[in-house]
Design a protein around this motif. Structure first.
Motif, PDB file in Angstrom:
ATOM      1  N   ARG A  30       0.829  -1.203   0.000  1.00 49.12           N
ATOM      2  CA  ARG A  30       0.000   0.000   0.000  1.00 49.12           C
ATOM      3  C   ARG A  30       0.862   1.250   0.000  1.00 49.12           C
ATOM      4  N   GLU A  59      -7.787   5.725  -5.484  1.00 41.65           N
ATOM      5  CA  GLU A  59      -8.035   4.504  -4.722  1.00 41.65           C
ATOM      6  C   GLU A  59      -8.772   3.471  -5.560  1.00 41.65           C
ATOM      7  N   LYS A  60      -9.683   3.946  -6.404  1.00 41.21           N
ATOM      8  CA  LYS A  60     -10.425   3.019  -7.272  1.00 41.21           C
ATOM      9  C   LYS A  60      -9.519   2.402  -8.336  1.00 41.21           C
ATOM     10  N   ASN A  63      -7.058  -0.206  -7.120  1.00 42.04           N
ATOM     11  CA  ASN A  63      -7.628  -1.286  -6.312  1.00 42.04           C
ATOM     12  C   ASN A  63      -7.182  -1.185  -4.859  1.00 42.04           C
ATOM     13  N   ASN A  64      -7.168   0.046  -4.373  1.00 43.86           N
ATOM     14  CA  ASN A  64      -6.809   0.357  -2.981  1.00 43.86           C
ATOM     15  C   ASN A  64      -5.352   0.055  -2.630  1.00 43.86           C
ATOM     16  N   GLU A  67      -3.623   4.749  -0.803  1.00 51.40           N
ATOM     17  CA  GLU A  67      -4.539   5.433   0.110  1.00 51.40           C
ATOM     18  C   GLU A  67      -4.210   6.915   0.068  1.00 51.40           C
TER      19      GLU A  67
END
Length: 333
Positions: A30, A59-60, A63-64, A67
């Motif tokens: 992430r 974020e979309k 796919n996250n 953040e």
């Protein structure tokens, strides 16, 4: 929360911290990107609309894996410190006023030139074309990547003397202006009186008749209740307020190639959304101000105004760059 404590909590939650910044940090697949801006987070705030749209898209599309954390109200600093932080790598991303960007890259002064763009479509055509590409190249050499040219809305004139429909209507009217040579020069060229004044003094000055009016975007007229102290709202569209979605080159380059692509794609989509919302809000605010009793008029011949201020373009050509000025004038015809 104390910054050291906050960093410890974030690190414990799986977010790596690089230097003084939290953003562009990879941990457990992430990446955190922190976005700051100078204004509030209201539903019609153009900066907030842009930042929220970027968060949603990034974020979309990732796919996250990304953040996006949002920091309104100068939480990451005032605009110039944020801009410097982008260059140093201590701030990830920011939405910043054009005039502040111009402090590190003078070519951006072109966006504040008066009566350059007749409407939003003309401004967007220039910013999405050769002029915008030239500006982005110059800014990147300063360590800042322009990801999107968002929209703060046109600045308009309000006053208590008369509607402003032609250049001659400005003559003899005292307008409060920003302490900027461009704004002073514009009113001087039109035969008006420019009165540089701190923002905090302006409402009372209009109320007491020390000045006749001022020039500000529609959202600011509405939010600060200038309909209560001024009678005439003239939709002069004299300066287009561009606000830049910017990222520090250092932090963008730290991202994996696929996430760099995601950031750019998200910024493009967010810019389109933000622009659409800005235009919709401008129409709603105009009708709202009319409903509150302001006398609203549009300018039917903006070319007449531009002709009156053309000498200014020559005087700023050296600082902005002849190529940029030519590209802007060509796109705005």
């Amino acid at each position: 929360m104390h910054s050291t404590h906050r960093r410890a909590l974030l690190a414990g939650a799986g977010f790596a911290i690089i230097g003084r910044g939290l953003g562009s940090a990879q941990a457990q697949g992430r990446t955190v990107i922190r976005v700051g801006w100078p204004t509030g987070d209201g539903a019609q705030d153009p900066y907030a609309i842009g930042a929220r749209a970027f968060k949603e898209e990034a974020e979309k599309l990732s796919n996250n894996r990304i953040e996006v954390q949002l920091f309104p109200n100068r939480a990451l600093g005032d605009e110039r410190p944020m801009l410097d932080g982008l260059r140093l790598g201590t701030v990830d991303m920011a939405v910043i006023t054009n005039a502040v960007i111009a402090q590190i890259e003078p070519a951006f002064q072109i966006n504040d030139m008066p009566f350059l763009f007749t409407d939003e479509a003309a401004a967007q055509r220039a910013l999405d074309g050769e002029m915008g590409a030239s500006l982005a190249q110059r800014l990147e050499r300063r360590g800042v990547v322009s990801l999107g040219y968002m929209e703060g809305g046109f600045r308009q004139m309000v006053n208590n003397v008369r509607p402003i429909a032609r250049p001659a209507d400005v003559r003899g009217v005292k307008f409060r202006v920003l302490q900027s040579p461009i704004y002073v020069g514009m009113y001087t060229a039109l035969g008006g009186t420019a009165v540089p004044m701190a923002w905090g003094e302006t409402f009372t000055a209009v109320q007491q008749g020390t000045i006749d009016g001022l020039e500000i975007p529609l959202a600011v007229i509405d939010a600060n209740r200038y309909d209560e102290v001024t009678k005439y709202l003239s939709l002069t569209n004299h300066i287009y307020s561009m606000i830049g979605l910017l990222m520090g080159k250092r932090n963008l380059d730290r991202l994996p190639a696929d996430l760099r692509d995601v950031v750019r794609a998200a910024a493009t989509a967010a810019t389109a959304k933000q622009r659409t919302a800005s235009i919709t809000n401008a129409r709603q605010i105009t009708e709202g101000l009319r409903g509150k009793g302001m006398q609203v008029n549009a300018v039917t011949d903006p070319a007449e105004f531009r002709q009156a201020v053309l000498p200014m373009y020559e005087s700023f050509r050296g600082a902005i760059g002849a190529e940029i000025v030519q590209q802007a004038l060509a796109a705005s015809r």
